[in-house]
Design an enzyme around this catalytic site. Structure first.
Site, PDB file in Angstrom:
ATOM      1  N   HIS A   1      27.952   0.903  22.110  1.00 30.33           N
ATOM      2  CA  HIS A   1      26.542   1.137  22.417  1.00 30.33           C
ATOM      3  C   HIS A   1      25.783  -0.184  22.473  1.00 30.33           C
ATOM      4  CE1 HIS A   1      27.084   1.464  18.060  1.00 30.33           C
ATOM      5  NE2 HIS A   1      25.865   0.972  17.929  1.00 30.33           N
TER       6      HIS A   1
ATOM      7  N   HIS B   1      28.543  -3.093  21.430  1.00 25.31           N
ATOM      8  CA  HIS B   1      29.439  -3.118  20.268  1.00 25.31           C
ATOM      9  C   HIS B   1      29.843  -1.707  19.843  1.00 25.31           C
ATOM     10  CE1 HIS B   1      25.434  -2.623  18.492  1.00 25.31           C
ATOM     11  NE2 HIS B   1      26.012  -2.098  17.435  1.00 25.31           N
TER      12      HIS B   1
ATOM     13  N   ARG C   1      19.276   5.611  10.260  1.00 25.23           N
ATOM     14  CA  ARG C   1      20.675   5.740  10.630  1.00 25.23           C
ATOM     15  C   ARG C   1      21.565   6.064   9.430  1.00 25.23           C
ATOM     16  NH1 ARG C   1      24.577   1.650  13.731  1.00 25.23           N
ATOM     17  NH2 ARG C   1      26.207   1.927  12.221  1.00 25.23           N
TER      18      ARG C   1
ATOM     19  N   ASP D   1      30.684  -0.016  16.255  1.00 23.89           N
ATOM     20  CA  ASP D   1      30.307  -0.454  14.916  1.00 23.89           C
ATOM     21  C   ASP D   1      31.514  -0.867  14.071  1.00 23.89           C
ATOM     22  OD1 ASP D   1      27.520  -0.143  15.181  1.00 23.89           O
ATOM     23  OD2 ASP D   1      27.735   2.022  14.929  1.00 23.89           O
TER      24      ASP D   1
HETATM   25  C1  SIN Z   1      22.735   0.412  16.403  1.00 21.64           C
HETATM   26  O1  SIN Z   1      23.263  -0.451  17.093  1.00 21.64           O
HETATM   27  O2  SIN Z   1      23.340   0.964  15.500  1.00 21.64           O
HETATM   28  C2  SIN Z   1      21.301   0.820  16.635  1.00 21.64           C
HETATM   29  C3  SIN Z   1      21.099   1.462  17.947  1.00 21.64           C
HETATM   30  C4  SIN Z   1      19.647   1.624  18.271  1.00 21.64           C
HETATM   31  O3  SIN Z   1      18.781   1.144  17.531  1.00 21.64           O
HETATM   32  O4  SIN Z   1      19.344   2.236  19.299  1.00 21.64           O
END
Ligand code: SIN
Length: 276
Positions: A250, A96, A265, A98
């Site tokens: 990602h 995805h 994050r 974001d």
């Molecule tokens: C995410 O998808 O924002 C998290 C990525 C992760 O936990 O590595």
């Protein structure tokens, strides 16, 4: 600082960075330039405090307050805590970009690993620029004027799991919203073109029958996910990753249960330096 490319398509590690440099203006320009060039960058071996995490994010643009359903860091309301383990499986699997179900998806994310499993829990990123560049010119011209509908799809289950009231579910669905984006965009800073679709949120190509749209999207998703477009990163506790959410997708692998993994994050809304 030294910039070590990790693959020809995407990813670089910034080495020999002093912690003090992370607050230095000139170094921050270098970090930004590396981000735009390599699309995802990693800073390892430094214990980055929540305050430096936040100020680095602020040097890129305006940080977004996280979704209230996720816990926040006690020292900063902008830091979202993603903790997974036995009894609390991860919810970020699947390729995805974001929040593309929003009309203005965020520019960048800064993710620090605070606790990592002994093995597993890697994150993969792919370059949507490289995916575009490696399409044949015939396919490029077939899709370059197309637009697609982005919607949260089954990802919203994570947020509506405990709600059964139809009225409140409707309200929640309205809040998540959906958006139409061009399928091919131009990066506002690097000028590179990129394919703007992702398997989690891109649902339907505008103006096509459902079966036609599904077939073309499936073909493009398989093309995008080719290993040549990807970098896979093995985390160590303390490592910071920053990715350009405009032109990457990602995937966080969910292979480490029952071990735990905790990531902090911050999401940055708009690129403060962008000129177009
Ligand atoms: C995410 O998808 O924002 C998290 C990525 C992760 O936990 O590595």
């Amino acid at each position: 600082m030294k910039v070590q490319k990790l693959t020809p398509a995407i990813g670089a590690e910034l080495r020999d960075i002093d912690l003090r440099e992370l607050t230095d203006k000139a170094a921050r320009v270098q970090i930004y330039e590396a981000l735009i060039e390599h699309q995802v960058i990693f800073i390892t071996g430094r214990e980055i405090s929540p305050a430096i995490h936040l100020s680095l994010a602020q040097s890129l643009g305006e940080p977004q307050l996280p979704n209230p359903l996720y816990p926040r860091h006690p020292d900063s309301e902008h830091i979202m805590i993603l903790r997974s383990g036995a009894g609390n499986p991860p919810d970020t699997g699947g390729w995805h970009t974001d929040m593309t179900y929003r009309q203005n998806p965020p520019f960048a994310c800064l993710l620090i690993a605070r606790e990592v499993p002994d093995c597993g829990g890697d994150t993969l990123w792919l370059s949507l620029c490289s995916a575009w560049d490696s399409l044949s010119s015939g396919v490029q011209s077939e899709i370059e004027e197309l637009q697609a509908v982005h919607d949260m799809g089954d990802f919203r289950n994570n947020f509506t799991l405990h709600e059964t009231d139809a009225g409140r579910l409707n309200e929640a669905h309205q809040q998540f919203g959906s958006a139409i984006h061009p399928m091919v965009k131009t990066h506002p800073v690097s000028g590179r073109r990129f394919l703007y679709i992702n398997e989690s949120f891109t649902q339907q190509i505008v103006g096509m029958r459902a079966t036609e749209s599904r077939r073309l999207l499936d073909y493009l998703f398989r093309h995008i996910e080719q290993p040549e477009n990807q970098v896979r990163f093995r985390w160590s506790a303390g490592t910071l990753a920053i990715w350009d959410n405009q032109c990457t997708s990602h995937y966080a692998t969910a292979d480490y249960l029952p071990q735990s993994r905790e990531m902090h994050r911050i999401t940055v809304l708009d690129d403060a330096r962008k000129t177009v």
